[in-house]
Write a protein that holds these residues in place. Structure first.
Motif, mmCIF file in Angstrom:
data_model
loop_
_atom_site.group_PDB
_atom_site.id
_atom_site.type_symbol
_atom_site.label_atom_id
_atom_site.label_comp_id
_atom_site.label_asym_id
_atom_site.label_seq_id
_atom_site.Cartn_x
_atom_site.Cartn_y
_atom_site.Cartn_z
ATOM 1 N N ASN A 228 0.838 -1.200 0.000
ATOM 2 C CA ASN A 228 0.000 0.000 0.000
ATOM 3 C C ASN A 228 0.870 1.246 0.000
ATOM 4 N N ASP B 181 -6.768 1.039 -5.405
ATOM 5 C CA ASP B 181 -7.315 0.383 -4.216
ATOM 6 C C ASP B 181 -8.606 1.098 -3.815
ATOM 7 N N LYS C 55 -8.931 -2.668 -7.597
ATOM 8 C CA LYS C 55 -9.448 -3.444 -6.474
ATOM 9 C C LYS C 55 -10.698 -2.763 -5.956
#
Ligand code: C2E
Ligand code: CA
Ligand code: CA
Ligand code: CA
Length: 282
Positions: A120, A182, A203
């Motif tokens: 991340n 994300d 995602k």
């Protein structure tokens, strides 16, 4: 009256002071934690829905605090971002994750697996030119194929979208690392961003699965989201898969991969390694 004002102040001030002291203490401790190996990575698999193959592993940071136990990232990542500690923290995560992947790919018990490492990335990282160097150095040190490293960026981080962000994203792209959006569906994403950004994968946020749980329109909405992502030439991963029905529904709707407690919670390194050694698919 004046007396009222004073009494309010007396109640207010000590509490403020206390909060500030607590925070200063936290910042100091976090600085030590980064320098003194109190951070640990947990690992959660990303599963190819059709086969059960592990196609990726997400590294999630925790703080093993000497007296307070295991602290979750939501409690210290925001503080790290506000105080600039995030670059040291992020660089630690980057190197630790890449080194772990190198170990899994070279150890005889685990080397038959072939998956990428996801980490991340914070918005602040895109604002630092040295970040590109950090990534290059980590890859060089580990001798890994750059495509085996995938950086997860939230929509918020990318969509600030200034010149430096675009430069950083393009440079990372040139290095050959994978880029993934994300938490898709939680921010102000627009179709034009999906088309324009140099990313390969999206995602989808777990809230888009749970919030739709009992909604009769759920199947149609999931299909529409997946179709949108595919139409933009991108691959979808769905996070927050918590039961077999969700996994099966996503698979049959054409979602390539999923991640969530149904497959596995994030695991400590030893447990994850054991699992890899004992199983070919998850
Ligand atoms: P994220 O990147 O969206 O990570 C997914 C979070 O959802 C993780 O929480 C994971 O444990 C949790 N999760 C996974 N599967 C399920 C599920 O099926 N159901 C539910 N309810 N939750 C699930 P975690 O580990 O507490 O991380 C929280 C956030 O902290 C991450 O959200 C990410 O934004 C941030 N974070 C974690 N590690 C790092 C890091 O190394 N660097 C940075 N910058 N941020 C990090
Ligand atoms: Ca993530
Ligand atoms: Ca996410
Ligand atoms: Ca999140």
């Amino acid at each position: 009256s004046k007396a009222d004002g004073r009494s309010k102040l007396r109640v207010f001030e000590p509490a403020m002071l206390h909060a500030r002291q607590l925070r200063n203490q936290l910042v100091g401790e976090l600085r030590q934690a980064i320098a003194g190996s109190q951070l640990v990575l947990f690992y959660q698999p990303v599963i190819e829905l059709a086969t059960g193959r592990i196609e990726g592993v997400e590294a999630l940071v925790r703080w093993q605090h000497p007296t307070r136990g295991l602290i979750m990232p939501d409690e210290f990542i925001p503080v790290a971002e506000e105080t600039g500690l995030i670059s040291a923290l992020g660089n630690w995560v980057l190197n630790a994750a890449v080194e772990q992947l190198r170990r899994w790919r070279t150890a005889p018990e685990t080397s038959r697996h072939d998956f990428s490492m996801r980490i991340n990335i914070s918005a602040a990282d895109l604002q630092r030119l040295e970040f590109i160097e950090d990534v290059r150095d980590a890859l060089t040190a580990s001798e890994l194929d750059p495509a085996l490293l995938v950086l997860e960026l939230t929509e918020g981080a990318i969509i600030q979208g200034n010149e430096l962000d675009r430069y950083t994203l393009a440079s990372l792209r040139k290095l050959g690392v994978g880029l993934e959006i994300d938490d898709f569906g939680t921010g102000y994403s627009s179709i034009s961003y999906l088309r324009r950004l140099p990313v390969d994968r999206v995602k989808v946020d777990r809230t888009l699965l749970s919030a739709l749980g009992s909604d009769p329109a759920q199947p149609a909405l999931i299909a529409a989201i997946l179709q949108l992502i595919r139409a933009c030439g991108l691959e979808a991963v769905w996070e927050g898969v918590e039961n077999a029905e969700q996994a099966e529904h996503l698979r049959s709707t054409g979602c390539i991969s999923g991640q969530g407690y149904y497959f596995s919670r994030p695991l400590p390194e030893a447990e994850f390694t054991k699992r890899l050694a004992q199983h070919d698919v998850w």
